[in-house]
Scaffold this active site. Sequence first.
Site, PDB file in Angstrom:
ATOM      1  N   GLN A  11      -4.048  -0.902   3.159  1.00  0.00           N
ATOM      2  CA  GLN A  11      -3.068  -1.958   4.353  1.00  0.00           C
ATOM      3  C   GLN A  11      -2.201  -0.424   4.830  1.00  0.00           C
ATOM      4  O   GLN A  11      -1.476  -0.470   4.606  1.00  0.00           O
ATOM      5  CB  GLN A  11      -2.519  -3.174   5.207  1.00  0.00           C
ATOM      6  CG  GLN A  11      -3.071  -3.668   5.811  1.00  0.00           C
ATOM      7  CD  GLN A  11      -2.177  -5.863   5.545  1.00  0.00           C
ATOM      8  OE1 GLN A  11      -2.279  -5.843   4.517  1.00  0.00           O
ATOM      9  NE2 GLN A  11      -1.776  -6.165   6.356  1.00  0.00           N
ATOM     10  N   SER A  91      -3.539  -1.412  -3.468  1.00  0.00           N
ATOM     11  CA  SER A  91      -3.153  -2.910  -2.727  1.00  0.00           C
ATOM     12  C   SER A  91      -4.621  -3.326  -2.508  1.00  0.00           C
ATOM     13  O   SER A  91      -5.002  -3.988  -3.470  1.00  0.00           O
ATOM     14  CB  SER A  91      -1.804  -2.870  -1.843  1.00  0.00           C
ATOM     15  OG  SER A  91      -1.428  -4.013  -1.439  1.00  0.00           O
ATOM     16  N   LEU A  92      -4.166  -3.449  -1.552  1.00  0.00           N
ATOM     17  CA  LEU A  92      -5.732  -4.152  -0.363  1.00  0.00           C
ATOM     18  C   LEU A  92      -6.961  -3.558  -1.596  1.00  0.00           C
ATOM     19  O   LEU A  92      -7.996  -3.657  -1.403  1.00  0.00           O
ATOM     20  CB  LEU A  92      -6.112  -4.432   0.851  1.00  0.00           C
ATOM     21  CG  LEU A  92      -7.133  -4.331   1.110  1.00  0.00           C
ATOM     22  CD1 LEU A  92      -7.643  -5.733   1.457  1.00  0.00           C
ATOM     23  CD2 LEU A  92      -7.258  -3.995   3.043  1.00  0.00           C
ATOM     24  N   ARG A 116      -6.899 -14.258   1.497  1.00  0.00           N
ATOM     25  CA  ARG A 116      -6.271 -13.345   0.781  1.00  0.00           C
ATOM     26  C   ARG A 116      -4.418 -13.012   1.525  1.00  0.00           C
ATOM     27  O   ARG A 116      -3.319 -13.484   2.107  1.00  0.00           O
ATOM     28  CB  ARG A 116      -5.376 -11.751   0.415  1.00  0.00           C
ATOM     29  CG  ARG A 116      -5.204 -11.167  -0.424  1.00  0.00           C
ATOM     30  CD  ARG A 116      -6.222 -10.173  -1.333  1.00  0.00           C
ATOM     31  NE  ARG A 116      -4.623  -8.885  -1.500  1.00  0.00           N
ATOM     32  CZ  ARG A 116      -3.808  -7.958  -1.187  1.00  0.00           C
ATOM     33  NH1 ARG A 116      -4.266  -7.461  -0.476  1.00  0.00           N
ATOM     34  NH2 ARG A 116      -2.907  -7.224  -2.268  1.00  0.00           N
ATOM     35  N   HIS A 201       4.269  -7.926  -2.371  1.00  0.00           N
ATOM     36  CA  HIS A 201       4.490  -7.306  -3.712  1.00  0.00           C
ATOM     37  C   HIS A 201       5.524  -7.953  -4.256  1.00  0.00           C
ATOM     38  O   HIS A 201       6.013  -6.472  -5.026  1.00  0.00           O
ATOM     39  CB  HIS A 201       4.017  -6.038  -3.610  1.00  0.00           C
ATOM     40  CG  HIS A 201       2.362  -5.537  -3.559  1.00  0.00           C
ATOM     41  ND1 HIS A 201       1.341  -6.511  -3.915  1.00  0.00           N
ATOM     42  CD2 HIS A 201       1.365  -4.982  -2.046  1.00  0.00           C
ATOM     43  CE1 HIS A 201       0.104  -5.702  -3.755  1.00  0.00           C
ATOM     44  NE2 HIS A 201       0.666  -5.073  -2.986  1.00  0.00           N
ATOM     45  N   GLN A 250      -1.169  -9.290  -8.818  1.00  0.00           N
ATOM     46  CA  GLN A 250      -0.845  -8.176  -7.919  1.00  0.00           C
ATOM     47  C   GLN A 250      -0.532  -8.492  -6.690  1.00  0.00           C
ATOM     48  O   GLN A 250       0.559  -7.487  -6.119  1.00  0.00           O
ATOM     49  CB  GLN A 250      -2.347  -7.451  -7.651  1.00  0.00           C
ATOM     50  CG  GLN A 250      -2.012  -5.729  -6.865  1.00  0.00           C
ATOM     51  CD  GLN A 250      -2.763  -6.146  -5.519  1.00  0.00           C
ATOM     52  OE1 GLN A 250      -3.270  -7.531  -4.800  1.00  0.00           O
ATOM     53  NE2 GLN A 250      -4.164  -5.396  -5.862  1.00  0.00           N
TER      54      GLN A 250
END
Length: 314
Positions: A11, A91-92, A116, A201, A250
């Site tokens: 992102q 991440s994503l 999510r 996170h 995560q």
Amino acid sequence: MGKIAFLFPGQGSQQAGMGKELAEANEAVKELFNKADEVLKEKLSSVIFEGPQEKLTLTVNAQPALLTASIAILEHFKQSGIEPDYVAGHSLGEYSALVAAGAFSFEDGVHAVRRRGELMEQAVPNGLGTMAAVLGMERGPLADVCETVSAGGNPVQLANLNCPGQIVISGSRQGVEEASLKAKEAGAKRVLPLNVSGPFHSELMKPAAGEFAKVLDNIHISEAKVPVIANVSAEPMQDAGEIKGKLIEQLYSPVLWEDSVKKMLELGVDTFIEFGPGKVLSGLVKKIDRSAKAYPVFDQQSFEAAVSALKEEN
């Protein structure tokens, strides 16, 4: 010839118009955008292609949009016949990597990251949590700063370890502001507040993780066909059960991006191909190891440049 890793951005990389040129030129690419619309029962593709950027940047849109664009660009790249030895995503982007590795279907990937995004937005009321990028400070001293501030009652922690001297912190608004000041006092060159809708996170995302586990319960996860370097451990994973556990972790754990790239280098990777808009991860790879080769692929021109460079190396 060294090994090849495929990388997928997270992102923040989203751009209106991403993948549009390739979708117009390639029917299989266009089909993926149509599939995303079907899964979400809305015209996400028009937000991806036309914007507006503000709407595309909302977490609930940015996550499925980036996964769709990244996998669509990868679909176009498949005609090159070049295959990865490893995949990884920031991440994503880890979800894009898992779709690329065959751990779950594109449709399940789109559905999972939409949920999510929704759960991440709901976990912490808007404005109560945030993130900031700290430049020019080592992880040890910065972790100490975060621990001191958190001990005072305002949680903040390391969230993205991107490359040497670039670490993102995440937590409550007060925690991030306090840690930002203390980081500057301790010698950080710059601290940049990030325009994000929540403290991603960080431990504050734990409520979302519990709910997200239920989403993953309803998705068929297979063994990955190529090893995926996990954000939370910077180690290769292929087992379906491990993948599920790591995706839940995560949400509230730091993204060990620098460690992940170093792990791939250790495993013999010398060439990285980034699938998605922009060149964020390619830039980070070069900061981690100047000798590594990194090729961002996001349109026809970058696709041709990457393929001809890779063919020359062989």
